[in-house]
Design a protein around this motif. Structure first.
Motif, PDB file in Angstrom:
ATOM      1  N   ASP A  14      -9.516  -3.944  14.207  1.00  0.00           N
ATOM      2  CA  ASP A  14     -10.965  -3.392  13.994  1.00  0.00           C
ATOM      3  C   ASP A  14     -11.147  -1.943  14.480  1.00  0.00           C
ATOM      4  O   ASP A  14     -10.995  -1.995  15.725  1.00  0.00           O
ATOM      5  CB  ASP A  14     -12.062  -3.983  13.825  1.00  0.00           C
ATOM      6  N   GLU A  15     -11.280  -0.738  13.889  1.00  0.00           N
ATOM      7  CA  GLU A  15     -11.479   0.204  14.398  1.00  0.00           C
ATOM      8  C   GLU A  15     -12.671   0.539  15.496  1.00  0.00           C
ATOM      9  O   GLU A  15     -12.707   1.206  16.226  1.00  0.00           O
ATOM     10  CB  GLU A  15     -11.775   1.544  13.465  1.00  0.00           C
ATOM     11  N   ASN A  16     -13.639  -0.275  15.375  1.00  0.00           N
ATOM     12  CA  ASN A  16     -14.765  -0.460  15.935  1.00  0.00           C
ATOM     13  C   ASN A  16     -14.867  -1.581  17.165  1.00  0.00           C
ATOM     14  O   ASN A  16     -15.781  -1.821  17.729  1.00  0.00           O
ATOM     15  CB  ASN A  16     -16.050  -0.424  15.530  1.00  0.00           C
ATOM     16  N   SER A  17     -13.598  -2.342  17.159  1.00  0.00           N
ATOM     17  CA  SER A  17     -13.587  -3.172  18.243  1.00  0.00           C
ATOM     18  C   SER A  17     -13.442  -2.911  19.608  1.00  0.00           C
ATOM     19  O   SER A  17     -13.397  -1.515  20.061  1.00  0.00           O
ATOM     20  CB  SER A  17     -12.380  -4.023  18.005  1.00  0.00           C
ATOM     21  N   GLU A  18     -13.981  -3.751  20.556  1.00  0.00           N
ATOM     22  CA  GLU A  18     -14.036  -3.353  21.897  1.00  0.00           C
ATOM     23  C   GLU A  18     -12.736  -3.327  22.610  1.00  0.00           C
ATOM     24  O   GLU A  18     -12.730  -2.474  23.437  1.00  0.00           O
ATOM     25  CB  GLU A  18     -14.857  -4.817  22.551  1.00  0.00           C
ATOM     26  N   VAL A  19     -11.940  -3.929  22.121  1.00  0.00           N
ATOM     27  CA  VAL A  19     -10.376  -3.781  22.466  1.00  0.00           C
ATOM     28  C   VAL A  19      -9.728  -1.991  22.180  1.00  0.00           C
ATOM     29  O   VAL A  19      -9.407  -1.679  23.017  1.00  0.00           O
ATOM     30  CB  VAL A  19      -9.200  -4.556  21.793  1.00  0.00           C
ATOM     31  N   LEU A  20     -10.070  -1.667  21.247  1.00  0.00           N
ATOM     32  CA  LEU A  20      -9.878  -0.368  20.873  1.00  0.00           C
ATOM     33  C   LEU A  20     -10.656   0.713  21.370  1.00  0.00           C
ATOM     34  O   LEU A  20     -10.132   1.763  22.013  1.00  0.00           O
ATOM     35  CB  LEU A  20     -10.034   0.055  19.112  1.00  0.00           C
ATOM     36  N   ASN A  21     -12.022   0.314  21.818  1.00  0.00           N
ATOM     37  CA  ASN A  21     -12.992   1.075  22.455  1.00  0.00           C
ATOM     38  C   ASN A  21     -12.227   1.080  24.047  1.00  0.00           C
ATOM     39  O   ASN A  21     -12.309   2.224  24.777  1.00  0.00           O
ATOM     40  CB  ASN A  21     -14.040   0.459  22.651  1.00  0.00           C
ATOM     41  N   TRP A  22     -11.634   0.104  24.548  1.00  0.00           N
ATOM     42  CA  TRP A  22     -11.261  -0.037  26.041  1.00  0.00           C
ATOM     43  C   TRP A  22      -9.905   0.828  25.913  1.00  0.00           C
ATOM     44  O   TRP A  22      -9.552   1.653  26.842  1.00  0.00           O
ATOM     45  CB  TRP A  22     -10.879  -1.380  26.304  1.00  0.00           C
TER      46      TRP A  22
END
Length: 114
Positions: free
Chosen positions: A35-43
């Motif tokens: 997901d584009e707004n996931s915590e993994v991608l934010n990290w």
């Protein structure tokens, strides 16, 4: 097999392509499921941004090669001028910011004779 002439370069190109392309395809396959707004991608974005910032800081404060001969104020001025041009650049932000910083640095080196 003899590694004379152009063969070492061909070998390096193929080995480099294989080593990096595998991870690119794996990223594409896995990235489609995140997901584009996931915590993994934010990290991942935060780590990538921190790495770029660290490389830029190293180039400014601990340069090597030709950049080492330039004064600190000139390197800082080039970054500031490039950032200002980036934010004022509109559609061509990245190209304008990079070109402006390089031009500022080149002009400063020509003027100071460093």
């Amino acid at each position: 097999m003899s590694f004379d002439g152009v063969w070492p370069y061909i070998y390096i190109a193929i080995a480099g392509w294989l080593a990096t392309d595998l991870w690119r395809w794996a990223g594409v396959l896995v990235g489609n499921r995140i997901d584009e707004n996931s915590e993994v991608l934010n990290w991942v974005r935060a780590v990538a941004t921190a790495l770029v910032a660290a490389v830029i800081a190293k180039l400014i404060f601990f340069p090597t090669g030709t950049l080492e001969t330039s004064p600190l104020w000139l390197r800082l001025g080039a970054v500031l001028f490039g950032a200002l041009c980036f934010f004022a650049g509109g559609r061509f932000r990245q190209i304008l910011g990079i070109a402006a910083a390089i031009a500022f640095l080149a002009a400063g080196l020509a003027i100071t004779g460093a």
